[in-house]
Each structure stands twice: as structure tokens, then as C-alpha cells.
Design a protein around this motif. Structure first.
Motif, PDB file in Angstrom:
ATOM      1  N   SER A  90      -2.246 -83.764  -1.147  1.00  0.00           N
ATOM      2  CA  SER A  90      -2.796 -83.888   0.195  1.00  0.00           C
ATOM      3  C   SER A  90      -1.734 -83.541   1.224  1.00  0.00           C
ATOM      4  O   SER A  90      -0.541 -83.481   0.914  1.00  0.00           O
ATOM      5  CB  SER A  90      -3.303 -85.316   0.442  1.00  0.00           C
ATOM      6  OG  SER A  90      -2.235 -86.238   0.328  1.00  0.00           O
ATOM      7  N   GLU A 139      -0.096 -74.132  -1.845  1.00  0.00           N
ATOM      8  CA  GLU A 139      -1.238 -73.530  -2.543  1.00  0.00           C
ATOM      9  C   GLU A 139      -0.855 -72.196  -3.176  1.00  0.00           C
ATOM     10  O   GLU A 139      -1.301 -71.869  -4.278  1.00  0.00           O
ATOM     11  CB  GLU A 139      -2.407 -73.361  -1.571  1.00  0.00           C
ATOM     12  CG  GLU A 139      -3.016 -74.692  -1.131  1.00  0.00           C
ATOM     13  CD  GLU A 139      -4.150 -74.522  -0.144  1.00  0.00           C
ATOM     14  OE1 GLU A 139      -4.300 -73.400   0.404  1.00  0.00           O
ATOM     15  OE2 GLU A 139      -4.889 -75.506   0.085  1.00  0.00           O
ATOM     16  N   ILE A 189      -2.891 -85.788  -7.501  1.00  0.00           N
ATOM     17  CA  ILE A 189      -3.494 -85.937  -6.179  1.00  0.00           C
ATOM     18  C   ILE A 189      -2.596 -85.187  -5.198  1.00  0.00           C
ATOM     19  O   ILE A 189      -1.409 -85.512  -5.071  1.00  0.00           O
ATOM     20  CB  ILE A 189      -3.611 -87.411  -5.754  1.00  0.00           C
ATOM     21  CG1 ILE A 189      -4.532 -88.183  -6.701  1.00  0.00           C
ATOM     22  CG2 ILE A 189      -4.120 -87.515  -4.314  1.00  0.00           C
ATOM     23  CD1 ILE A 189      -4.594 -89.671  -6.414  1.00  0.00           C
ATOM     24  N   SER A 214      -3.647 -75.861 -11.240  1.00  0.00           N
ATOM     25  CA  SER A 214      -4.899 -76.132 -10.531  1.00  0.00           C
ATOM     26  C   SER A 214      -4.692 -77.246  -9.507  1.00  0.00           C
ATOM     27  O   SER A 214      -3.986 -78.226  -9.759  1.00  0.00           O
ATOM     28  CB  SER A 214      -5.985 -76.549 -11.521  1.00  0.00           C
ATOM     29  OG  SER A 214      -7.140 -76.980 -10.836  1.00  0.00           O
ATOM     30  N   ALA A 215      -5.304 -77.064  -8.342  1.00  0.00           N
ATOM     31  CA  ALA A 215      -5.232 -78.110  -7.318  1.00  0.00           C
ATOM     32  C   ALA A 215      -6.120 -79.292  -7.690  1.00  0.00           C
ATOM     33  O   ALA A 215      -5.953 -80.387  -7.162  1.00  0.00           O
ATOM     34  CB  ALA A 215      -5.651 -77.542  -5.967  1.00  0.00           C
ATOM     35  N   VAL A 216      -7.071 -79.073  -8.594  1.00  0.00           N
ATOM     36  CA  VAL A 216      -7.966 -80.132  -9.048  1.00  0.00           C
ATOM     37  C   VAL A 216      -7.588 -80.506 -10.476  1.00  0.00           C
ATOM     38  O   VAL A 216      -7.724 -79.705 -11.398  1.00  0.00           O
ATOM     39  CB  VAL A 216      -9.444 -79.683  -8.991  1.00  0.00           C
ATOM     40  CG1 VAL A 216     -10.350 -80.819  -9.455  1.00  0.00           C
ATOM     41  CG2 VAL A 216      -9.810 -79.227  -7.591  1.00  0.00           C
ATOM     42  N   ASN A 217      -7.076 -81.707 -10.622  1.00  0.00           N
ATOM     43  CA  ASN A 217      -6.602 -82.147 -11.937  1.00  0.00           C
ATOM     44  C   ASN A 217      -6.756 -83.657 -12.001  1.00  0.00           C
ATOM     45  O   ASN A 217      -6.426 -84.361 -11.047  1.00  0.00           O
ATOM     46  CB  ASN A 217      -5.130 -81.727 -12.110  1.00  0.00           C
ATOM     47  CG  ASN A 217      -4.575 -82.065 -13.473  1.00  0.00           C
ATOM     48  OD1 ASN A 217      -4.640 -83.196 -13.924  1.00  0.00           O
ATOM     49  ND2 ASN A 217      -4.015 -81.063 -14.139  1.00  0.00           N
TER      50      ASN A 217
END
Length: 394
Positions: free
Chosen positions: A278, A260, A276, A269-272
Motif C-alpha cells: 500500500s 509497480e 500486503i 504479483s501485487a496480489v498475493n
């Protein structure tokens, strides 16, 4: 059939044992199966989850580097080895197995040795290209040694004239549940299989990269992957882009904070919609089906899965593995044309970008690597092993 299976330590030892147990249970529905492990490793959790009986004995490995701390550890290992023989004898006398099967881990040696001395048929399976010390030692006692590839045979002692041991190339057994949803069973082709998997993952069409460094993570791989992600973003932002890139990455139990932090430092960005991220990959079947390229360590089970699905891979063997065996695993796949090998010392963001970029622009090579990986697969490894055991018991 009454069978004892012995495995300890890593999933690379335990999962082959579970696959063999599954096959025995399938062929002999009335069979009785008992697992032996150390009790402190993964084996107790995985075996109990699979529904098999489990018992433990204390066992520890020997440290080669002699330090004051390791001398104490080795003294404990000697004590455990002596007591493990006694514990193994009690378990064997009570269970009365027809065969004892060992698939790796420190606990394997005393149990197989005890079984052999008691006149019980004993077999060992070696999942790595470079066999461990326990496997080499056990060739003096067991009736069969099952190996993952012909490369393994180069490192095993020659068969002595007064021994009936037999070496058999079987590949590594893979549990059937890993292949429980085969898209091609629906009559679809390989491209459709990937498309179905991408849909299931909510990813768009594009070249898909899957990367992971093991259950605990591998920070060197994660650091290189973050730089690769930055390069991938640049490719995806090009207006004439016709080959967008998806990326699935598992940073492991120890890698979340550093991953992170690196994302933030690189403006990622961790959201793309194309990524994915995890801690662990719990749906490995779907992810590896979707993947065009896998970036990973060179553990035996990761390689078995890659071969089973016929996937191109970049192998980064962990230099801290016992006897550097992961390097030899990766070398076997590299020499077969199924993988690219980057050592732990060589891995960097620049090196990974250079390697992926070449493959990104050479889809034909990826397809050839897939074909070579598939050729190395042994889909019926567990069946071959059980067949050999049946012949041995006859």
C-alpha cells in the motif's frame, strides 16, 4: 493549567507534542491548551484533527550550504525569526500560559526564547539521539530539556553554574490512541497477539516482515525490498518450507510507479496471499503487532513505536536528515542490541537479503532484539514530562 505547545515540520515533532497535550488534558481536565506551528506543515492538520486550538506564525530554517539560492532563503529565515519573536510575544501576552512546551521544528526556538524572556516557564523535548541546533541553543533559556536517551546528553552543552536548566531522560511520548487495542489486555500472550493481528490482516501464520520508508517513500528501500520479495517467494515455494514469510510494505506517496514497475520486472504479483502492499500504512498498530521484523528509516517516532511494541528492526537511516541525526538514532538502538544498522550507502537488495536471511535462520536473535527494544521503551514518557512540569510550576 494553561499550556502552549510548539511543534512544526515532521510528525516526529508533532506527535510527541500531541501526546503531552493528551496527558495534560487527562491530569487537568479544565486545562486550556494552544498549539503554535508554521501553518504550512503537518502540524495544522494533525493538531486540528486531535481537537486542539491552533495558531500559526511564519518560520523557516537556515541553510548551511551557501549558494545564491540559499543566501536568499537565509535572508528570509532571518526576517521570519525577527517577526516570529513579535508574533510569539503577541500570542503569549493574549493567552497568558503557565508553561510553554517545545518539541522541535524551526518555529520552536523563537517561541520558547520569547516565553523565557517574559518570565514564563519553558521546557523543550528532544526526540533524537543527536539534538538539533535549536535544542542546543535553547538550553540557555529553558528550564527543562527532556531527552529520549542518555546518548542525547553526550551532545548537549554542559549546564552552566548560573542556569537552573535541568536535563531529564524521559524517552519519547507516544499517543495513547496508538495503543488503544492491546491484545494482551485480553489475557493472551505475545504469540497470540501476533496471531490475532495476522487474522485481522487476513494473513496466514508465518514470519512477518513490515517495511516502509517514510510518508513520501524511499526508493532505495523499495528497490531493495523488491529483491527481498523475490527471495521470499523462493523460500515460500520450497516444498520443505516450514517457515513461510509474510511481507507488508508501504512504498510511500512518491514510490508507487517505481514499485509497480519493479514488481513487473521481477515477475512478482501485487496480489498475493502472503503480501500486503500500500501507499501508506493506516493501521500501523495492527501491522506492527503482527510483525516479527521491521525494516525502516530511523526517525524518532518510528523508533518509539518499535520500542513500545518490542520489535526487532533493521534500521536504514536517511543520510539527508539534518546533521545526519537518523544515523545517531539507529546507532543508539544498534549499541543496545535492539537493531541492525545498514547505512544509506550500504543498502542494496543483496545486503538486505543477506541480513534478513541471517535473522530468518536465527529466531533466537530476533527474540533477543525484541527484548532489548522493549527494555528501551518508556511507556510513561508523557506522564514523566507532565510530572516534571508540575514540579517546575510549583
Amino acid at each position: 493549567m494553561r499550556a502552549i505547545l510548539v511543534a512544526g515540520g515532521s510528525a516526529g515533532h508533532i506527535n510527541p507534542a500531541l501526546a503531552i497535550a493528551d496527558k495534560i488534558a487527562q491530569v487537568f481536565p479544565d486545562s486550556e491548551i494552544l498549539f503554535i506551528g508554521t501553518g504550512r506543515g503537518l502540524e495544522s492538520k494533525l493538531v486540528k484533527r486531535a481537537g486542539y486550538a491552533f495558531t500559526s506564525i511564519k518560520s523557516a530554517g537556515f541553510q548551511r550550504k551557501l549558494t545564491p539560492k540559499n543566501i536568499g532563503r537565509n535572508a528570509k529565515a532571518v526576517y521570519y525569526f525577527l517577526t516570529a519573536n513579535l508574533e510569539a510575544q503577541k500570542i503569549i501576552d493574549k493567552f497568558k500560559p503557565d508553561v510553554v512546551i517545545g518539541t522541535g521544528g524551526y518555529v520552536t526556538a523563537p517561541v520558547l526564547r520569547t516565553a523565557s524572556k517574559a518570565g514564563i516557564k519553558a521546557v523543550a523535548h528532544e526526540s533524537n539521539s543527536l539534538p538539533g541546533m535549536a535544542t542546543k541553543m535553547l538550553t540557555r533559556y529553558v528550564d527543562r530539556v527532556f531527552v529520549s536517551s542518555s546518548d542525547t546528553l553526550k551532545h548537549l552543552p554542559p549546564i552552566q553554574a548560573n542556569r537552573n536548566v535541568k536535563y531529564v531522560i524521559t524517552g519519547n511520548p507516544l499517543r495513547k490512541e496508538f495503543r488503544k487495542i492491546d491484545y494482551k489486555d485480553k489475557g493472551s500472550n505475545e504469540n497470540q497477539s501476533r496471531t490475532d493481528a495476522l487474522t485481522k490482516l487476513n494473513l496466514k501464520e508465518g514470519m512477518t516482515i513490515l517495511s516502509f520508508g517514510g510518508s513520501l517513500g524511499a526508493n532505495k528501500i523499495t528497490e531493495a525490498v523488491v529483491e527481498l520479495l523475490k527471495w521470499e517467494r523462493e523460500q515460500n515455494n520450497q516444498s520443505n518450507q516450514c517457515k513461510p514469510i509474510n511481507h507488508i510494505h508501504a512504498y510511500g506517496g512518491n514510490g508507487k510507479a517505481i514499485f509497480e514497475k519493479l514488481l513487473l520486472q521481477n515477475g512478482l504479483s501485487a496480489v498475493n496471499g502472503r503480501n500486503i502492499f500500500s501507499e501508506y500504512i493506516h493501521n500501523m498498530y495492527t501491522c506492527i503487532t503482527a510483525a516479527d521484523l521491521v525494516i525502516c528509516r530511523s526517525g524518532s517516532m518510528s523508533q518509539t513505536e518499535i520500542k513500545a511494541f518490542g520489535r526487532a528492526s533493521i534500521q536504514i537511516p536517511w543520510s539527508g536528515a539534518a546533521e545526519n541525526h537518523q544515523y545517531y538514532n539507529a546507532l543508539t538502538m544498534k549499541n543496545a542490541g535492539a537493531a541492525i544498522l545498514i547505512t544509506d550507502d550500504e543498502i542494496s537488495g543483496a545486503k538486505l537479503i543477506e541480513t534478513v536471511s541471517r535473522l530468518y535462520n536465527d529466531r533466537l536473535r530476533i527474540r533477543l532484539m525484541e527484548e532489548k527494544a522493549k527494555e528501551m521503551s518508556e511507556p510513561n514518557a508523557a506522564g514523566v514530562i507532565v510530572s516534571e512540569i508540575i514540579d517546575l510550576l510549583k
